[in-house]
Design a protein around this motif. Structure first.
Motif, PDB file in Angstrom:
ATOM      1  N   HIS A 180       0.845  -1.204   0.000  1.00 24.48           N
ATOM      2  CA  HIS A 180       0.000   0.000   0.000  1.00 24.48           C
ATOM      3  C   HIS A 180       0.873   1.244   0.000  1.00 24.48           C
ATOM      4  CE1 HIS A 180       0.836  -0.541   4.272  1.00 24.48           C
ATOM      5  NE2 HIS A 180       0.357   0.649   4.552  1.00 24.48           N
ATOM      6  N   HIS A 205       1.519   3.907   1.895  1.00 23.28           N
ATOM      7  CA  HIS A 205       2.126   4.651   3.006  1.00 23.28           C
ATOM      8  C   HIS A 205       3.653   4.793   2.855  1.00 23.28           C
ATOM      9  CE1 HIS A 205      -1.485   4.095   5.943  1.00 23.28           C
ATOM     10  NE2 HIS A 205      -1.604   5.171   5.192  1.00 23.28           N
ATOM     11  N   HIS A 217       6.344   2.292   3.649  1.00 22.70           N
ATOM     12  CA  HIS A 217       6.363   1.086   2.819  1.00 22.70           C
ATOM     13  C   HIS A 217       6.922   1.358   1.424  1.00 22.70           C
ATOM     14  CE1 HIS A 217       3.657  -1.281   5.578  1.00 22.70           C
ATOM     15  NE2 HIS A 217       3.565  -0.050   6.053  1.00 22.70           N
ATOM     16  N   HIS A 241      -7.220  -0.720   6.062  1.00 27.96           N
ATOM     17  CA  HIS A 241      -6.133   0.165   6.531  1.00 27.96           C
ATOM     18  C   HIS A 241      -5.974   1.338   5.561  1.00 27.96           C
ATOM     19  CE1 HIS A 241      -2.294   1.330   8.270  1.00 27.96           C
ATOM     20  NE2 HIS A 241      -1.710   1.176   7.103  1.00 27.96           N
ATOM     21  N   ASP A 253       0.111  -4.045   6.291  1.00 27.98           N
ATOM     22  CA  ASP A 253      -0.516  -3.470   7.485  1.00 27.98           C
ATOM     23  C   ASP A 253      -1.984  -3.898   7.592  1.00 27.98           C
ATOM     24  OD1 ASP A 253       1.852  -2.207   8.052  1.00 27.98           O
ATOM     25  OD2 ASP A 253       1.133  -0.171   7.666  1.00 27.98           O
TER      26      ASP A 253
END
Ligand code: ZN
Length: 255
Positions: free
Chosen positions: A55, A57, A60, A112, A129
């Motif tokens: 994802h 973020h 990451h 998330h 996550d």
């Protein structure tokens, strides 16, 4: 033969490295930082050949630009609906991809974030996550309903499937899990094991679905006793199938 190893990043992230020891090639999952990955590659005299993103973020994805600069042939796989713009191979639910001897299915697991995907087969599963040991990711973009549906997808994997999530959150998650189920002896035993691992500076991961099905309140949310110790100030006003899950997630947010 590929092996999966943790690369420590930031305070509590793991960048998982999938390393073929014969070919000296590595794929990494969610490189939030390039520096520890470059050190790992140098240490193993290995080349980076692929990146998997779960994802968007920053913790990451922030290492992707430098890693693909140093290793220009690296393909970057990630969700097709991601805000992260460094993806070269966009993936949808049900797509599959091959990393050395492993073929992974792509599971879309919103909750998330809305772009979150997991990479899974019956041997190993990278859950980012979404699913943590004894826990689940915070609902930053999605709803409890979406995350509950995402968690349902994990029921297809067998008890021995290894789970590689991105954060070392197990101890804090277990403190919550035992508050939810004070009489659960599997949680008590796992707290002891995690405490010993962390004392010895070892990861509490990977975990397995067999363990998580006994200790993770969010995988167990549908069981009738899961809200018996819910604090009175946590209220969820609906009678949906994901009611318990939503209440547990709210409780955990304030725990
Ligand atoms: Zn995240």
């Amino acid at each position: 033969m590929a092996q999966v190893e943790p690369i420590n990043a930031f305070d509590d992230n793991y960048i998982w490295a999938i390393r073929d020891t014969d070919k000296k090639q590595v794929w990494v999952v969610d490189p939030g930082d390039a520096e520890p990955v470059l050190s790992y590659l140098a240490q193993h005299d290995a080349t980076l050949c692929g990146i998997l993103i779960t994802h968007h973020h920053w913790d990451h994805t922030n290492g992707v630009a430098e890693l693909t600069h140093v290793f220009p042939n690296t393909n970057v796989y990630g969700p097709q609906n991601s805000k992260f713009k460094g993806i070269t191979h966009a993936l949808r639910n049900g797509d599959s991809l091959t990393v050395f001897e492993h073929t992974f299915s792509v599971l879309t697991t919103p909750g998330h974030t809305l772009d979150h995907i997991c990479y899974c087969n019956d041997v190993l599963c990278f859950t980012g996550d979404t699913l943590f040991s004894a826990g689940c990711g915070r609902l930053f973009e999605g709803s409890a309903e979406q995350m509950w549906h995402s968690f349902k997808l994990f029921s297809q994997f067998n008890d021995n499937t290894l789970i590689y999530c991105t954060h070392e959150y197990s101890a804090a998650n277990l403190a919550f899990a035992i508050a939810v189920e004070p009489d659960n002896n599997d949680i008590k035993a796992h707290i002891e094991w995690v405490t010993t691992q962390r004392k010895n500076n070892l990861p509490s991961l990977p975990t397995r679905f067999g363990i998580e099905r006994k200790i993770n309140p969010f995988l167990r949310s549908d069981l009738p006793h899961m809200l018996h110790h819910l604090p009175h100030d946590v209220t969820v006003n609906n009678l949906t199938p994901w009611h318990n899950f939503a209440a547990l997630r709210l409780w955990k947010d304030q725990f």
